[in-house]
Write a protein that holds these residues in place. Sequence first.
Motif, PDB file in Angstrom:
ATOM      1  N   PHE A  49      -2.904 -39.288  23.497  1.00 24.72           N
ATOM      2  CA  PHE A  49      -3.441 -40.628  23.746  1.00 24.72           C
ATOM      3  C   PHE A  49      -3.031 -41.576  22.623  1.00 24.72           C
ATOM      4  O   PHE A  49      -2.599 -42.704  22.867  1.00 24.72           O
ATOM      5  CB  PHE A  49      -4.976 -40.573  23.872  1.00 24.72           C
ATOM      6  N   PHE A  50      -3.154 -41.124  21.392  1.00 22.53           N
ATOM      7  CA  PHE A  50      -2.835 -41.970  20.248  1.00 22.53           C
ATOM      8  C   PHE A  50      -1.340 -42.221  20.106  1.00 22.53           C
ATOM      9  O   PHE A  50      -0.934 -43.213  19.499  1.00 22.53           O
ATOM     10  CB  PHE A  50      -3.406 -41.368  18.961  1.00 22.53           C
ATOM     11  N   PHE A  51      -0.508 -41.336  20.662  1.00 24.00           N
ATOM     12  CA  PHE A  51       0.935 -41.537  20.625  1.00 24.00           C
ATOM     13  C   PHE A  51       1.429 -42.284  21.863  1.00 24.00           C
ATOM     14  O   PHE A  51       2.634 -42.393  22.077  1.00 24.00           O
ATOM     15  CB  PHE A  51       1.665 -40.204  20.471  1.00 24.00           C
ATOM     16  N   ASN A  52       0.484 -42.761  22.674  1.00 25.84           N
ATOM     17  CA  ASN A  52       0.817 -43.525  23.881  1.00 25.84           C
ATOM     18  C   ASN A  52       1.732 -42.730  24.812  1.00 25.84           C
ATOM     19  O   ASN A  52       2.647 -43.257  25.412  1.00 25.84           O
ATOM     20  CB  ASN A  52       1.457 -44.868  23.508  1.00 25.84           C
ATOM     21  N   SER A  53       1.459 -41.431  24.910  1.00 28.40           N
ATOM     22  CA  SER A  53       2.270 -40.538  25.742  1.00 28.40           C
ATOM     23  C   SER A  53       1.434 -40.069  26.931  1.00 28.40           C
ATOM     24  O   SER A  53       0.708 -39.085  26.846  1.00 28.40           O
ATOM     25  CB  SER A  53       2.749 -39.333  24.922  1.00 28.40           C
ATOM     26  N   TYR A  54       1.558 -40.788  28.036  1.00 25.53           N
ATOM     27  CA  TYR A  54       0.821 -40.407  29.241  1.00 25.53           C
ATOM     28  C   TYR A  54       1.285 -39.047  29.752  1.00 25.53           C
ATOM     29  O   TYR A  54       0.488 -38.240  30.207  1.00 25.53           O
ATOM     30  CB  TYR A  54       0.975 -41.465  30.326  1.00 25.53           C
ATOM     31  N   VAL A  55       2.599 -38.820  29.670  1.00 28.54           N
ATOM     32  CA  VAL A  55       3.132 -37.538  30.113  1.00 28.54           C
ATOM     33  C   VAL A  55       2.562 -36.421  29.239  1.00 28.54           C
ATOM     34  O   VAL A  55       2.230 -35.341  29.727  1.00 28.54           O
ATOM     35  CB  VAL A  55       4.683 -37.537  30.153  1.00 28.54           C
ATOM     36  N   GLY A  56       2.417 -36.669  27.944  1.00 33.15           N
ATOM     37  CA  GLY A  56       1.832 -35.673  27.052  1.00 33.15           C
ATOM     38  C   GLY A  56       0.389 -35.362  27.406  1.00 33.15           C
ATOM     39  O   GLY A  56      -0.028 -34.202  27.420  1.00 33.15           O
ATOM     40  N   MET A  57      -0.383 -36.406  27.728  1.00 32.24           N
ATOM     41  CA  MET A  57      -1.789 -36.206  28.094  1.00 32.24           C
ATOM     42  C   MET A  57      -1.904 -35.378  29.372  1.00 32.24           C
ATOM     43  O   MET A  57      -2.674 -34.416  29.425  1.00 32.24           O
ATOM     44  CB  MET A  57      -2.484 -37.562  28.266  1.00 32.24           C
ATOM     45  N   VAL A  58      -1.142 -35.749  30.380  1.00 31.16           N
ATOM     46  CA  VAL A  58      -1.216 -35.068  31.670  1.00 31.16           C
ATOM     47  C   VAL A  58      -0.718 -33.628  31.552  1.00 31.16           C
ATOM     48  O   VAL A  58      -1.362 -32.691  32.029  1.00 31.16           O
ATOM     49  CB  VAL A  58      -0.415 -35.850  32.743  1.00 31.16           C
ATOM     50  N   VAL A  59       0.417 -33.457  30.902  1.00 31.61           N
ATOM     51  CA  VAL A  59       0.990 -32.120  30.779  1.00 31.61           C
ATOM     52  C   VAL A  59       0.061 -31.220  29.967  1.00 31.61           C
ATOM     53  O   VAL A  59      -0.190 -30.072  30.344  1.00 31.61           O
ATOM     54  CB  VAL A  59       2.415 -32.189  30.175  1.00 31.61           C
ATOM     55  N   MET A  60      -0.489 -31.724  28.870  1.00 36.66           N
ATOM     56  CA  MET A  60      -1.389 -30.906  28.052  1.00 36.66           C
ATOM     57  C   MET A  60      -2.684 -30.572  28.797  1.00 36.66           C
ATOM     58  O   MET A  60      -3.240 -29.484  28.616  1.00 36.66           O
ATOM     59  CB  MET A  60      -1.713 -31.596  26.727  1.00 36.66           C
ATOM     60  N   ALA A  61      -3.151 -31.467  29.643  1.00 34.19           N
ATOM     61  CA  ALA A  61      -4.338 -31.160  30.464  1.00 34.19           C
ATOM     62  C   ALA A  61      -4.025 -30.013  31.421  1.00 34.19           C
ATOM     63  O   ALA A  61      -4.825 -29.075  31.576  1.00 34.19           O
ATOM     64  CB  ALA A  61      -4.786 -32.398  31.235  1.00 34.19           C
ATOM     65  N   MET A  62      -2.855 -30.066  32.051  1.00 34.76           N
ATOM     66  CA  MET A  62      -2.468 -28.979  32.951  1.00 34.76           C
ATOM     67  C   MET A  62      -2.217 -27.683  32.184  1.00 34.76           C
ATOM     68  O   MET A  62      -2.547 -26.600  32.674  1.00 34.76           O
ATOM     69  CB  MET A  62      -1.242 -29.378  33.771  1.00 34.76           C
ATOM     70  N   ALA A  93       5.910 -38.868  37.377  1.00 41.10           N
ATOM     71  CA  ALA A  93       5.191 -40.057  37.817  1.00 41.10           C
ATOM     72  C   ALA A  93       4.601 -40.848  36.644  1.00 41.10           C
ATOM     73  O   ALA A  93       4.568 -42.077  36.683  1.00 41.10           O
ATOM     74  CB  ALA A  93       4.083 -39.674  38.797  1.00 41.10           C
ATOM     75  N   VAL A  94       4.120 -40.162  35.620  1.00 41.70           N
ATOM     76  CA  VAL A  94       3.460 -40.860  34.511  1.00 41.70           C
ATOM     77  C   VAL A  94       4.352 -40.996  33.275  1.00 41.70           C
ATOM     78  O   VAL A  94       3.925 -41.563  32.265  1.00 41.70           O
ATOM     79  CB  VAL A  94       2.127 -40.180  34.107  1.00 41.70           C
ATOM     80  N   ASN A  95       5.577 -40.512  33.357  1.00 42.87           N
ATOM     81  CA  ASN A  95       6.466 -40.538  32.199  1.00 42.87           C
ATOM     82  C   ASN A  95       6.757 -41.976  31.782  1.00 42.87           C
ATOM     83  O   ASN A  95       7.381 -42.729  32.515  1.00 42.87           O
ATOM     84  CB  ASN A  95       7.770 -39.809  32.516  1.00 42.87           C
ATOM     85  N   ASN A  96       6.283 -42.337  30.617  1.00 41.44           N
ATOM     86  CA  ASN A  96       6.547 -43.670  30.084  1.00 41.44           C
ATOM     87  C   ASN A  96       7.473 -43.606  28.868  1.00 41.44           C
ATOM     88  O   ASN A  96       7.606 -44.570  28.134  1.00 41.44           O
ATOM     89  CB  ASN A  96       5.235 -44.366  29.705  1.00 41.44           C
ATOM     90  N   GLY A  98      10.835 -42.134  29.038  1.00 39.79           N
ATOM     91  CA  GLY A  98      12.235 -41.903  29.394  1.00 39.79           C
ATOM     92  C   GLY A  98      12.638 -40.450  29.227  1.00 39.79           C
ATOM     93  O   GLY A  98      11.878 -39.541  29.587  1.00 39.79           O
ATOM     94  N   LEU A  99      13.808 -40.216  28.651  1.00 38.40           N
ATOM     95  CA  LEU A  99      14.306 -38.852  28.479  1.00 38.40           C
ATOM     96  C   LEU A  99      13.393 -38.008  27.589  1.00 38.40           C
ATOM     97  O   LEU A  99      13.246 -36.809  27.813  1.00 38.40           O
ATOM     98  CB  LEU A  99      15.725 -38.859  27.898  1.00 38.40           C
ATOM     99  N   VAL A 100      12.778 -38.626  26.606  1.00 34.51           N
ATOM    100  CA  VAL A 100      11.857 -37.903  25.718  1.00 34.51           C
ATOM    101  C   VAL A 100      10.695 -37.326  26.525  1.00 34.51           C
ATOM    102  O   VAL A 100      10.234 -36.214  26.268  1.00 34.51           O
ATOM    103  CB  VAL A 100      11.334 -38.836  24.599  1.00 34.51           C
ATOM    104  N   GLY A 101      10.239 -38.053  27.524  1.00 32.03           N
ATOM    105  CA  GLY A 101       9.138 -37.604  28.368  1.00 32.03           C
ATOM    106  C   GLY A 101       9.479 -36.394  29.220  1.00 32.03           C
ATOM    107  O   GLY A 101       8.582 -35.731  29.745  1.00 32.03           O
ATOM    108  N   LEU A 102      10.758 -36.097  29.357  1.00 29.11           N
ATOM    109  CA  LEU A 102      11.159 -34.912  30.116  1.00 29.11           C
ATOM    110  C   LEU A 102      10.943 -33.629  29.327  1.00 29.11           C
ATOM    111  O   LEU A 102      10.775 -32.560  29.914  1.00 29.11           O
ATOM    112  CB  LEU A 102      12.628 -35.016  30.538  1.00 29.11           C
ATOM    113  N   ILE A 103      10.928 -33.726  28.007  1.00 27.95           N
ATOM    114  CA  ILE A 103      10.800 -32.523  27.173  1.00 27.95           C
ATOM    115  C   ILE A 103       9.493 -31.771  27.443  1.00 27.95           C
ATOM    116  O   ILE A 103       9.531 -30.559  27.651  1.00 27.95           O
ATOM    117  CB  ILE A 103      10.984 -32.860  25.679  1.00 27.95           C
ATOM    118  N   PRO A 104       8.318 -32.444  27.454  1.00 26.82           N
ATOM    119  CA  PRO A 104       7.104 -31.679  27.754  1.00 26.82           C
ATOM    120  C   PRO A 104       7.097 -31.102  29.173  1.00 26.82           C
ATOM    121  O   PRO A 104       6.505 -30.045  29.409  1.00 26.82           O
ATOM    122  CB  PRO A 104       5.962 -32.671  27.567  1.00 26.82           C
ATOM    123  N   ILE A 105       7.776 -31.765  30.089  1.00 25.08           N
ATOM    124  CA  ILE A 105       7.858 -31.245  31.457  1.00 25.08           C
ATOM    125  C   ILE A 105       8.676 -29.950  31.446  1.00 25.08           C
ATOM    126  O   ILE A 105       8.257 -28.927  32.012  1.00 25.08           O
ATOM    127  CB  ILE A 105       8.475 -32.290  32.415  1.00 25.08           C
TER     128      ILE A 105
END
Length: 178
Positions: A49-62, A93-96, A98-105
């Motif tokens: 949340f503090f790093f403004n990473s929606y993909v991180g929040m969603v992926v870590m919840a899952m 869907a929530v990746n804000n 770009g390519l960096v957001g693909l890494i947690p996926i």
Amino acid sequence: MYLPWNIIAGNLISLFAGIFVIFSLWVNDDKKAYKYQILNAFILIIASFFFNSYVGMVVMAMVTIRLCMVYKERFSIMWAIFFVVLSTVIGFAVNNLGLVGLIPIIATVQITICNYLCKDIKWIKLSFIINESFYIIYFWCVFDFTSVIIQLITVSVGCISFFKLIRNRRLIDDVEAY
């Protein structure tokens, strides 16, 4: 909140999360390892949340939910497929980022498959090490420098623990051979 304060807060939260990931690689009991991984993932939801990473929040919840299922031995092939698909679809869907957001996926898909396939602590440890290596890159890109340092330590501790485990198993095999 002003961005530098977000980075500082996120790094402090990540420091706390990192302690649990190090513990997870040091123990030789799969239940304890997964318990520590659950705590790590849950705390990283907040840090994301503090790093403004929606993909991180969603992926870590899952990840947290999936690890709870693995811990309780309720993780089946159907659940593995479900989490791979869900992580990929929602992650995109929530990746804000770009390519960096693909890494947690990618990391989530890798560890989900390993959670299903890996039953021996040796392979569980190796899958954690590979997963943490993905996250070193991701954390660097989102300015989570605390996690980068912790992940580097974690990978080092994991490698030491992994090689000690292999060495001990070889010693046992050698003794049994006589």
